[in-house]
Scaffold this motif. Sequence first.
Motif, PDB file in Angstrom:
ATOM      1  N   LEU A 140       0.839  -1.203   0.000  1.00 21.66           N
ATOM      2  CA  LEU A 140       0.000   0.000   0.000  1.00 21.66           C
ATOM      3  C   LEU A 140       0.870   1.248   0.000  1.00 21.66           C
ATOM      4  CD1 LEU A 140      -2.715   1.418   0.175  1.00 21.66           C
ATOM      5  CD2 LEU A 140      -2.641   1.107   2.661  1.00 21.66           C
ATOM      6  N   VAL A 141       1.887   1.268   0.844  1.00 17.19           N
ATOM      7  CA  VAL A 141       2.795   2.429   0.897  1.00 17.19           C
ATOM      8  C   VAL A 141       3.495   2.601  -0.450  1.00 17.19           C
ATOM      9  CG1 VAL A 141       4.902   3.321   1.961  1.00 17.19           C
ATOM     10  CG2 VAL A 141       3.124   2.315   3.388  1.00 17.19           C
ATOM     11  N   ALA A 142       3.938   1.493  -1.043  1.00 17.20           N
ATOM     12  CA  ALA A 142       4.615   1.559  -2.341  1.00 17.20           C
ATOM     13  C   ALA A 142       3.679   2.105  -3.418  1.00 17.20           C
ATOM     14  CB  ALA A 142       5.132   0.178  -2.739  1.00 17.20           C
ATOM     15  N   ALA A 143       2.408   1.687  -3.387  1.00 16.49           N
ATOM     16  CA  ALA A 143       1.438   2.176  -4.379  1.00 16.49           C
ATOM     17  C   ALA A 143       1.228   3.679  -4.242  1.00 16.49           C
ATOM     18  CB  ALA A 143       0.107   1.437  -4.225  1.00 16.49           C
ATOM     19  N   VAL A 144       1.131   4.159  -2.994  1.00 20.18           N
ATOM     20  CA  VAL A 144       0.956   5.606  -2.770  1.00 20.18           C
ATOM     21  C   VAL A 144       2.194   6.366  -3.235  1.00 20.18           C
ATOM     22  CG1 VAL A 144       0.682   7.383  -0.994  1.00 20.18           C
ATOM     23  CG2 VAL A 144      -0.698   5.298  -0.898  1.00 20.18           C
ATOM     24  N   ILE A 145       3.387   5.833  -2.926  1.00 22.14           N
ATOM     25  CA  ILE A 145       4.634   6.499  -3.339  1.00 22.14           C
ATOM     26  C   ILE A 145       4.730   6.553  -4.863  1.00 22.14           C
ATOM     27  CG2 ILE A 145       7.144   6.254  -3.388  1.00 22.14           C
ATOM     28  CD1 ILE A 145       6.949   5.259  -0.476  1.00 22.14           C
ATOM     29  N   VAL A 146       4.387   5.443  -5.530  1.00 19.67           N
ATOM     30  CA  VAL A 146       4.431   5.420  -7.000  1.00 19.67           C
ATOM     31  C   VAL A 146       3.468   6.453  -7.577  1.00 19.67           C
ATOM     32  CG1 VAL A 146       3.835   4.035  -9.038  1.00 19.67           C
ATOM     33  CG2 VAL A 146       5.252   3.060  -7.237  1.00 19.67           C
ATOM     34  N   ALA A 147       2.254   6.526  -7.001  1.00 23.62           N
ATOM     35  CA  ALA A 147       1.271   7.502  -7.487  1.00 23.62           C
ATOM     36  C   ALA A 147       1.775   8.934  -7.310  1.00 23.62           C
ATOM     37  CB  ALA A 147      -0.059   7.310  -6.761  1.00 23.62           C
ATOM     38  N   LEU A 148       2.437   9.206  -6.187  1.00 19.32           N
ATOM     39  CA  LEU A 148       2.959  10.551  -5.943  1.00 19.32           C
ATOM     40  C   LEU A 148       4.162  10.862  -6.842  1.00 19.32           C
ATOM     41  CD1 LEU A 148       2.677  10.723  -2.053  1.00 19.32           C
ATOM     42  CD2 LEU A 148       1.212  11.847  -3.743  1.00 19.32           C
ATOM     43  N   LEU A 149       5.056   9.884  -7.003  1.00 19.20           N
ATOM     44  CA  LEU A 149       6.229  10.107  -7.849  1.00 19.20           C
ATOM     45  C   LEU A 149       5.857  10.191  -9.326  1.00 19.20           C
ATOM     46  CD1 LEU A 149       8.929   7.789  -6.220  1.00 19.20           C
ATOM     47  CD2 LEU A 149       8.724  10.277  -6.065  1.00 19.20           C
ATOM     48  N   ALA A 150       4.740   9.595  -9.697  1.00 19.32           N
ATOM     49  CA  ALA A 150       4.310   9.639 -11.102  1.00 19.32           C
ATOM     50  C   ALA A 150       3.844  11.028 -11.503  1.00 19.32           C
ATOM     51  CB  ALA A 150       3.195   8.621 -11.339  1.00 19.32           C
ATOM     52  N   VAL A 151       3.471  11.867 -10.529  1.00 17.73           N
ATOM     53  CA  VAL A 151       2.997  13.216 -10.858  1.00 17.73           C
ATOM     54  C   VAL A 151       4.080  14.042 -11.555  1.00 17.73           C
ATOM     55  CG1 VAL A 151       2.147  15.390  -9.890  1.00 17.73           C
ATOM     56  CG2 VAL A 151       1.223  13.220  -9.065  1.00 17.73           C
ATOM     57  N   PRO A 152       5.287  14.188 -10.965  1.00 14.58           N
ATOM     58  CA  PRO A 152       6.297  14.970 -11.692  1.00 14.58           C
ATOM     59  C   PRO A 152       6.771  14.303 -12.981  1.00 14.58           C
ATOM     60  CG  PRO A 152       7.242  14.018  -9.688  1.00 14.58           C
ATOM     61  CD  PRO A 152       5.766  13.772  -9.641  1.00 14.58           C
ATOM     62  N   VAL A 153       6.782  12.965 -13.004  1.00 11.28           N
ATOM     63  CA  VAL A 153       7.187  12.271 -14.230  1.00 11.28           C
ATOM     64  C   VAL A 153       6.179  12.550 -15.345  1.00 11.28           C
ATOM     65  CG1 VAL A 153       7.538  10.002 -15.293  1.00 11.28           C
ATOM     66  CG2 VAL A 153       8.442  10.470 -13.009  1.00 11.28           C
ATOM     67  N   ALA A 154       4.887  12.460 -15.006  1.00  6.42           N
ATOM     68  CA  ALA A 154       3.846  12.743 -16.000  1.00  6.42           C
ATOM     69  C   ALA A 154       3.904  14.204 -16.433  1.00  6.42           C
ATOM     70  CB  ALA A 154       2.468  12.414 -15.414  1.00  6.42           C
ATOM     71  N   GLY A 155       4.153  15.093 -15.475  1.00  9.46           N
ATOM     72  CA  GLY A 155       4.269  16.515 -15.816  1.00  9.46           C
ATOM     73  C   GLY A 155       5.428  16.773 -16.757  1.00  9.46           C
ATOM     74  N   ALA A 156       6.562  16.111 -16.505  1.00  9.40           N
ATOM     75  CA  ALA A 156       7.731  16.279 -17.371  1.00  9.40           C
ATOM     76  C   ALA A 156       7.447  15.736 -18.772  1.00  9.40           C
ATOM     77  CB  ALA A 156       8.942  15.576 -16.760  1.00  9.40           C
ATOM     78  N   ALA A 157       6.775  14.575 -18.847  1.00  8.02           N
ATOM     79  CA  ALA A 157       6.451  13.992 -20.154  1.00  8.02           C
ATOM     80  C   ALA A 157       5.509  14.904 -20.927  1.00  8.02           C
ATOM     81  CB  ALA A 157       5.826  12.610 -19.968  1.00  8.02           C
ATOM     82  N   GLY A 158       4.497  15.431 -20.233  1.00  6.92           N
ATOM     83  CA  GLY A 158       3.565  16.347 -20.890  1.00  6.92           C
ATOM     84  C   GLY A 158       4.239  17.632 -21.328  1.00  6.92           C
ATOM     85  N   SER A 159       5.134  18.144 -20.494  1.00  3.59           N
ATOM     86  CA  SER A 159       5.856  19.374 -20.825  1.00  3.59           C
ATOM     87  C   SER A 159       6.764  19.177 -22.029  1.00  3.59           C
ATOM     88  CB  SER A 159       6.663  19.832 -19.613  1.00  3.59           C
ATOM     89  OG  SER A 159       7.394  20.993 -19.911  1.00  3.59           O
ATOM     90  N   GLU A 160       7.464  18.037 -22.054  1.00  2.00           N
ATOM     91  CA  GLU A 160       8.357  17.741 -23.175  1.00  2.00           C
ATOM     92  C   GLU A 160       7.565  17.604 -24.475  1.00  2.00           C
ATOM     93  OE1 GLU A 160      11.931  17.236 -25.028  1.00  2.00           O
ATOM     94  OE2 GLU A 160      11.620  17.713 -22.917  1.00  2.00           O
ATOM     95  N   LEU A 161       6.440  16.904 -24.398  1.00  2.00           N
ATOM     96  CA  LEU A 161       5.601  16.738 -25.584  1.00  2.00           C
ATOM     97  C   LEU A 161       5.059  18.084 -26.053  1.00  2.00           C
ATOM     98  CD1 LEU A 161       4.244  14.843 -27.611  1.00  2.00           C
ATOM     99  CD2 LEU A 161       2.331  14.667 -26.026  1.00  2.00           C
ATOM    100  N   HIS A 162       4.634  18.913 -25.093  1.00  2.00           N
ATOM    101  CA  HIS A 162       4.101  20.234 -25.460  1.00  2.00           C
ATOM    102  C   HIS A 162       5.161  21.073 -26.158  1.00  2.00           C
ATOM    103  CE1 HIS A 162       2.819  24.451 -24.797  1.00  2.00           C
ATOM    104  NE2 HIS A 162       1.663  23.936 -25.169  1.00  2.00           N
ATOM    105  N   ALA A 163       6.394  21.004 -25.670  1.00  6.98           N
ATOM    106  CA  ALA A 163       7.476  21.781 -26.295  1.00  6.98           C
ATOM    107  C   ALA A 163       7.707  21.320 -27.735  1.00  6.98           C
ATOM    108  CB  ALA A 163       8.749  21.645 -25.482  1.00  6.98           C
ATOM    109  N   SER A 164       7.714  19.990 -27.945  1.00  3.35           N
ATOM    110  CA  SER A 164       7.935  19.493 -29.306  1.00  3.35           C
ATOM    111  C   SER A 164       6.745  19.808 -30.201  1.00  3.35           C
ATOM    112  CB  SER A 164       8.209  17.988 -29.297  1.00  3.35           C
ATOM    113  OG  SER A 164       7.065  17.275 -28.873  1.00  3.35           O
ATOM    114  N   ARG A 165       5.539  19.715 -29.649  1.00  3.73           N
ATOM    115  CA  ARG A 165       4.353  20.044 -30.424  1.00  3.73           C
ATOM    116  C   ARG A 165       4.289  21.537 -30.737  1.00  3.73           C
ATOM    117  NH1 ARG A 165       0.184  16.259 -31.562  1.00  3.73           N
ATOM    118  NH2 ARG A 165       1.268  14.267 -31.445  1.00  3.73           N
ATOM    119  N   GLN A 166       4.781  22.357 -29.804  1.00  9.82           N
ATOM    120  CA  GLN A 166       4.775  23.804 -30.033  1.00  9.82           C
ATOM    121  C   GLN A 166       5.672  24.153 -31.220  1.00  9.82           C
ATOM    122  OE1 GLN A 166       2.598  25.488 -28.253  1.00  9.82           O
ATOM    123  NE2 GLN A 166       2.976  27.279 -29.516  1.00  9.82           N
ATOM    124  N   THR A 167       6.806  23.454 -31.343  1.00  7.63           N
ATOM    125  CA  THR A 167       7.678  23.648 -32.500  1.00  7.63           C
ATOM    126  C   THR A 167       6.954  23.243 -33.780  1.00  7.63           C
ATOM    127  OG1 THR A 167       9.601  23.160 -31.116  1.00  7.63           O
ATOM    128  CG2 THR A 167       9.909  23.021 -33.497  1.00  7.63           C
TER     129      THR A 167
END
Length: 197
Positions: free
Chosen positions: A32-59
């Motif tokens: 349970l603790v591992a699942a919560v940690i993964v969910a929390l750590l996935a937030v910045p990873v998802a944000g970085a992936a979305g940001s990177e995609l947005h930058a490439s799409r903006q070009t």
Amino acid sequence: MGSKLLSRVVRQAFPGRNKLATAGDRLEGAALVAAVIVALLAVPVAGAAGSELHASRQTRVETEQTTRQRAEAVLAENAPPAMRVDDRGTVLETTPVRATWLTPDGKERQGEVQAHHGAMAGATVPIWIDRNGDLTEPPLSAAGAAITAIVVALLVWGSATTVAALLYLLTRFTHTRLRLRRWELEWRQVSADWTSR
């Protein structure tokens, strides 16, 4: 109600002080603790992936906005009057029709464009062309790039969270089955002792 639920989750995640807690309970709590940690750590990873995609799409947005332009195609023939249905049974609102249009340097070009059923020869249809005058898709918009990036970020976070949740649920299910089996064996031993007296 919320504080009771939170207290229950905390007790389940950290059963160490409970004298009745088994190794399975501790493993379930760790999952349970591992699942919560993964969910929390996935937030910045998802944000970085979305940001990177947005930058490439903006070009891509900037490139397509400067290399593609709207034009008017003049139909060279009448469009069929009846609406067609595709293989999946979907009614098609447009159909390919021969037409002519002018390239950016003023030359005439011919080809098939999508026109509404029943459109008459000589009618104009809006199209998108590239620098060479070839038909192309409409350019990607800034809003489209942003929406795509948000959707991808949510998919990344949702996928990571779903996998973590499924692993926790699998751990819990397995632990519950093992615990029930152990209780059943213990109950058989106790009932055998009682009936032998």
